[in-house]
Design a protein around this motif. Structure first.
Motif, PDB file in Angstrom:
ATOM      1  N   MET A 113      -2.334  -3.595  -9.119  1.00  0.00           N
ATOM      2  CA  MET A 113      -1.185  -4.440  -9.430  1.00  0.00           C
ATOM      3  C   MET A 113       0.122  -3.734  -9.092  1.00  0.00           C
ATOM      4  O   MET A 113       1.154  -4.386  -8.891  1.00  0.00           O
ATOM      5  CB  MET A 113      -1.201  -4.855 -10.908  1.00  0.00           C
ATOM      6  N   ILE A 114       0.079  -2.416  -9.014  1.00  0.00           N
ATOM      7  CA  ILE A 114       1.255  -1.633  -8.625  1.00  0.00           C
ATOM      8  C   ILE A 114       1.291  -1.432  -7.121  1.00  0.00           C
ATOM      9  O   ILE A 114       2.234  -1.853  -6.443  1.00  0.00           O
ATOM     10  CB  ILE A 114       1.266  -0.269  -9.350  1.00  0.00           C
ATOM     11  N   TYR A 115       0.252  -0.816  -6.572  1.00  0.00           N
ATOM     12  CA  TYR A 115       0.365  -0.418  -5.160  1.00  0.00           C
ATOM     13  C   TYR A 115       0.257  -1.590  -4.192  1.00  0.00           C
ATOM     14  O   TYR A 115       0.854  -1.550  -3.102  1.00  0.00           O
ATOM     15  CB  TYR A 115      -0.604   0.716  -4.822  1.00  0.00           C
ATOM     16  N   LYS A 116      -0.432  -2.648  -4.576  1.00  0.00           N
ATOM     17  CA  LYS A 116      -0.468  -3.825  -3.707  1.00  0.00           C
ATOM     18  C   LYS A 116       0.849  -4.591  -3.763  1.00  0.00           C
ATOM     19  O   LYS A 116       1.328  -5.097  -2.743  1.00  0.00           O
ATOM     20  CB  LYS A 116      -1.641  -4.730  -4.076  1.00  0.00           C
ATOM     21  N   THR A 117       1.446  -4.667  -4.936  1.00  0.00           N
ATOM     22  CA  THR A 117       2.742  -5.331  -5.066  1.00  0.00           C
ATOM     23  C   THR A 117       3.811  -4.599  -4.268  1.00  0.00           C
ATOM     24  O   THR A 117       4.670  -5.221  -3.624  1.00  0.00           O
ATOM     25  CB  THR A 117       3.155  -5.414  -6.548  1.00  0.00           C
ATOM     26  N   LEU A 118       3.760  -3.284  -4.283  1.00  0.00           N
ATOM     27  CA  LEU A 118       4.759  -2.473  -3.577  1.00  0.00           C
ATOM     28  C   LEU A 118       4.382  -2.204  -2.122  1.00  0.00           C
ATOM     29  O   LEU A 118       5.189  -1.617  -1.382  1.00  0.00           O
ATOM     30  CB  LEU A 118       4.957  -1.134  -4.311  1.00  0.00           C
ATOM     31  N   ASP A 119       3.156  -2.599  -1.748  1.00  0.00           N
ATOM     32  CA  ASP A 119       2.662  -2.383  -0.386  1.00  0.00           C
ATOM     33  C   ASP A 119       2.717  -0.904  -0.009  1.00  0.00           C
ATOM     34  O   ASP A 119       3.282  -0.505   1.011  1.00  0.00           O
ATOM     35  CB  ASP A 119       3.460  -3.217   0.625  1.00  0.00           C
ATOM     36  N   ILE A 120       2.103  -0.106  -0.876  1.00  0.00           N
ATOM     37  CA  ILE A 120       2.036   1.337  -0.661  1.00  0.00           C
ATOM     38  C   ILE A 120       0.601   1.794  -0.893  1.00  0.00           C
ATOM     39  O   ILE A 120      -0.239   1.035  -1.357  1.00  0.00           O
ATOM     40  CB  ILE A 120       2.983   2.108  -1.618  1.00  0.00           C
ATOM     41  N   GLY A 121       0.319   3.052  -0.587  1.00  0.00           N
ATOM     42  CA  GLY A 121      -0.986   3.616  -0.874  1.00  0.00           C
ATOM     43  C   GLY A 121      -1.091   4.019  -2.334  1.00  0.00           C
ATOM     44  O   GLY A 121      -0.078   4.284  -2.998  1.00  0.00           O
ATOM     45  N   ILE A 122      -2.318   4.084  -2.811  1.00  0.00           N
ATOM     46  CA  ILE A 122      -2.540   4.456  -4.206  1.00  0.00           C
ATOM     47  C   ILE A 122      -1.969   5.835  -4.526  1.00  0.00           C
ATOM     48  O   ILE A 122      -1.505   6.091  -5.639  1.00  0.00           O
ATOM     49  CB  ILE A 122      -4.052   4.382  -4.534  1.00  0.00           C
ATOM     50  N   GLU A 123      -1.961   6.715  -3.524  1.00  0.00           N
ATOM     51  CA  GLU A 123      -1.438   8.065  -3.743  1.00  0.00           C
ATOM     52  C   GLU A 123       0.071   8.060  -3.981  1.00  0.00           C
ATOM     53  O   GLU A 123       0.630   9.051  -4.485  1.00  0.00           O
ATOM     54  CB  GLU A 123      -1.782   8.966  -2.554  1.00  0.00           C
ATOM     55  N   ASN A 124       0.737   6.959  -3.651  1.00  0.00           N
ATOM     56  CA  ASN A 124       2.189   6.856  -3.841  1.00  0.00           C
ATOM     57  C   ASN A 124       2.566   5.973  -5.026  1.00  0.00           C
ATOM     58  O   ASN A 124       3.716   5.564  -5.151  1.00  0.00           O
ATOM     59  CB  ASN A 124       2.840   6.297  -2.568  1.00  0.00           C
TER      60      ASN A 124
END
Length: 274
Positions: free
Chosen positions: A223-234
């Motif tokens: 819900m965080i990294y997909k919303t922000l379109d980033i990798g899980i590491e970020n």
């Protein structure tokens, strides 16, 4: 607001941080990272030094579509870790992430203090009986189905209303077994779409009406990294933002991979609000 952990009363007036230790080969973020005893002890020591009040040990990945792990395999993974941690850090308050009553039983007998059940007793009919017998704090999460089926079970008419009804039923069932210390977890990412996760988060204050401590676990989730379109590491910064908001909405425990940053959230929140 306190919970009794092996005779130690933990006061949740000031929110606490629960550090995650996955001893699975396939967890969504840190799977396979902690295999050797030295790696496990190093991570536990770091989390404790960073201010974790609890260490949550899991040996069965609950990520969507996670593969099945037998009960015996889960026990064989988790008990040596419990023994190892308590041998080197005997004051640690260990939480065990399991939905199986037998795993919970042997873990408690090995020294674990809390059981964290993603199913709130729905996947093992004997779980509430075991928790009542040993009288340990019990974290009850909202989920539909199981890790293999939950992502196909996201249809709700009113998700928060249905969750409140679910928790009222599960709390009543737990009380019938004499369970004293209950903690609620909304289960972000479990049988919920990303939009549903944010709807639940937006209305998090409504769960206060049940008058039980609330645990929020959103650390590095999709819900965080997909919303922000980033990798899980970020996803640490986004995690920190949502953890801070969760505290303002009444969370008493935040469950995280990154303890230092979460403790800083609690420290600053407490400085402003308490």
């Amino acid at each position: 607001m306190t919970i009794n952990c092996k005779g130690i009363l933990v006061d949740l007036t000031i929110p606490k941080v629960m550090g995650i230790l996955n001893v699975t080969p396939n967890s969504f973020y840190d799977g396979g990272k902690y295999k050797k005893e030295s790696e496990i002890l190093s991570q536990v020591e770091k989390m404790l030094n960073d201010g974790a009040a609890f260490i949550d040990v899991g040996a069965y990945s609950s990520k969507p579509n996670a593969e099945f792990v037998s009960e015996q395999e889960e026990i064989s993974r988790i008990i040596p870790v419990v023994d190892l941690i308590l041998k080197h850090f005997p004051e640690t308050i260990l939480s065990i992430d399991t939905f199986r009553s037998q795993v919970a039983k042997v873990a408690i007998e090995s020294g674990a203090a809390i059981i964290n059940d993603i199913s709130a007793g729905m996947l093992d009919a004997k779980m509430l009986e075991i928790i009542g017998k040993y009288n340990v704090p019990y974290i009850m999460m909202h989920m539909r189905g199981n890790p293999q089926t939950m992502q196909a079970m996201t249809t709700y008419e009113d998700i928060v209303k249905e969750m409140l009804f679910y928790f009222s039923e599960r709390v009543a069932a737990a009380r019938s077994f004499g369970i004293n210390d209950l903690i609620l977890d909304p289960g972000f990412g479990f049988a919920k779409t990303i939009d549903q996760n944010y709807e639940v988060f937006q209305k998090l204050e409504l769960f206060k009406m049940i008058e039980l401590p609330l645990l929020v676990g959103i650390s590095r989730k999709s819900m965080i990294y997909k919303t922000l379109d980033i990798g899980i590491e970020n996803a640490l910064n986004g995690t920190t933002v949502l953890n801070t908001l969760a505290l303002t909405k009444g969370a008493k425990i935040i469950r995280v991979h990154d303890v230092k940053e979460a403790v800083e959230c609690v420290t600053l929140f407490t400085k402003i609000n308490l």
